[in-house]
Design a protein around this motif. Structure first.
Motif, mmCIF file in Angstrom:
data_model
loop_
_atom_site.group_PDB
_atom_site.id
_atom_site.type_symbol
_atom_site.label_atom_id
_atom_site.label_comp_id
_atom_site.label_asym_id
_atom_site.label_seq_id
_atom_site.Cartn_x
_atom_site.Cartn_y
_atom_site.Cartn_z
ATOM 1 N N LEU A 102 0.816 -1.212 0.000
ATOM 2 C CA LEU A 102 0.000 0.000 0.000
ATOM 3 C C LEU A 102 0.853 1.267 0.000
ATOM 4 O O LEU A 102 0.372 2.349 -0.337
ATOM 5 C CB LEU A 102 -0.934 -0.003 1.213
ATOM 6 N N LEU A 112 -4.526 -0.644 -5.772
ATOM 7 C CA LEU A 112 -4.477 -0.099 -4.422
ATOM 8 C C LEU A 112 -5.836 -0.216 -3.731
ATOM 9 O O LEU A 112 -5.917 -0.527 -2.539
ATOM 10 C CB LEU A 112 -4.042 1.368 -4.463
ATOM 11 N N ARG A 116 -6.641 -2.408 -0.352
ATOM 12 C CA ARG A 116 -7.294 -1.882 0.849
ATOM 13 C C ARG A 116 -8.481 -2.768 1.243
ATOM 14 O O ARG A 116 -8.717 -3.005 2.431
ATOM 15 C CB ARG A 116 -7.742 -0.434 0.621
#
Length: 202
Positions: A102, A112, A116
């Motif tokens: 990240l 990304l 998450r």
């Protein structure tokens, strides 16, 4: 946060040591502990799980379980706990990898975003596995199976997120290994269940 995951893993390992040292598991475990443990229990169990489920790998099962030394002297319930411990170790390692990725600004927004999402999924999975071990040792095998199945669903959700737009998941190996370990644990829990059906339910 990694320190917390380490403490959880250590907790389960110590709990397992208590289980095999004092036999403080459910009545079914106590009865099995009194019987002679086959030398090739790991091989027999992995072969049975692989034969009864099209998604489980005999190779991964037979190489992963022996990594824990006590696997060679425990019973079927002990192997289930070992599989869940290995799954938890996979989760904590994967969380560390995700957190590192990240911080990589070269990754595109889709990757990304998926990372998450996976971070949240894997974070929840930690406590699901811990809870699954707890209820398993208390003799509630059905709830333990349900929770391990939910972990497998979370792993699939993580993997599918990357693939929705034709992307390649950077967590393919980790997701595969965790899915397999949870499947192995689920199979062994099923085999440990009193009066269990002959076919693994997945």
């Amino acid at each position: 946060m990694n320190r917390c995951y380490f403490c959880v893993s250590l907790y389960i390992f110590l709990l397992f040591l208590v289980m095999i040292s004092y036999g403080t598991t459910c009545d079914t475990s106590l009865n099995l502990m009194k019987t002679r443990i086959p030398h090739d229990l790991i091989d027999e169990t992995c072969e049975k799980c692989a034969n009864q489920s099209v998604i489980l790998s005999y190779s991964l099962c037979s190489t992963a379980l022996p990594v824990i030394p006590v696997s060679h002297s425990t019973n079927l319930e002990g192997l289930a706990v070992i599989a869940m411990e290995l799954a938890l170790e996979n989760v904590t390692d994967t969380l560390t990898k995700i957190e590192k990725m990240l911080g990589d600004e070269s990754l595109d927004k889709h990757v990304l975003g998926c990372l998450r999402d996976c971070l949240g999924l894997y974070g929840d999975v930690v406590w699901t596995i811990v809870s699954s071990v707890d209820v398993f040792l208390s003799g509630n095998y059905e709830v333990s199976r349900t929770w391990m199945s939910s972990v497998m669903e979370a792993v699939s959700t993580c993997q599918e997120g990357f693939e929705e737009k034709g992307g390649v998941s950077p967590l393919t190996e980790e997701n595969y290994n965790l899915f397999q370990l949870c499947g192995i644990a689920l199979c062994i829990i099923h085999l440990s269940t009193p009066v269990a059906a002959n076919v693994v339910p997945f």
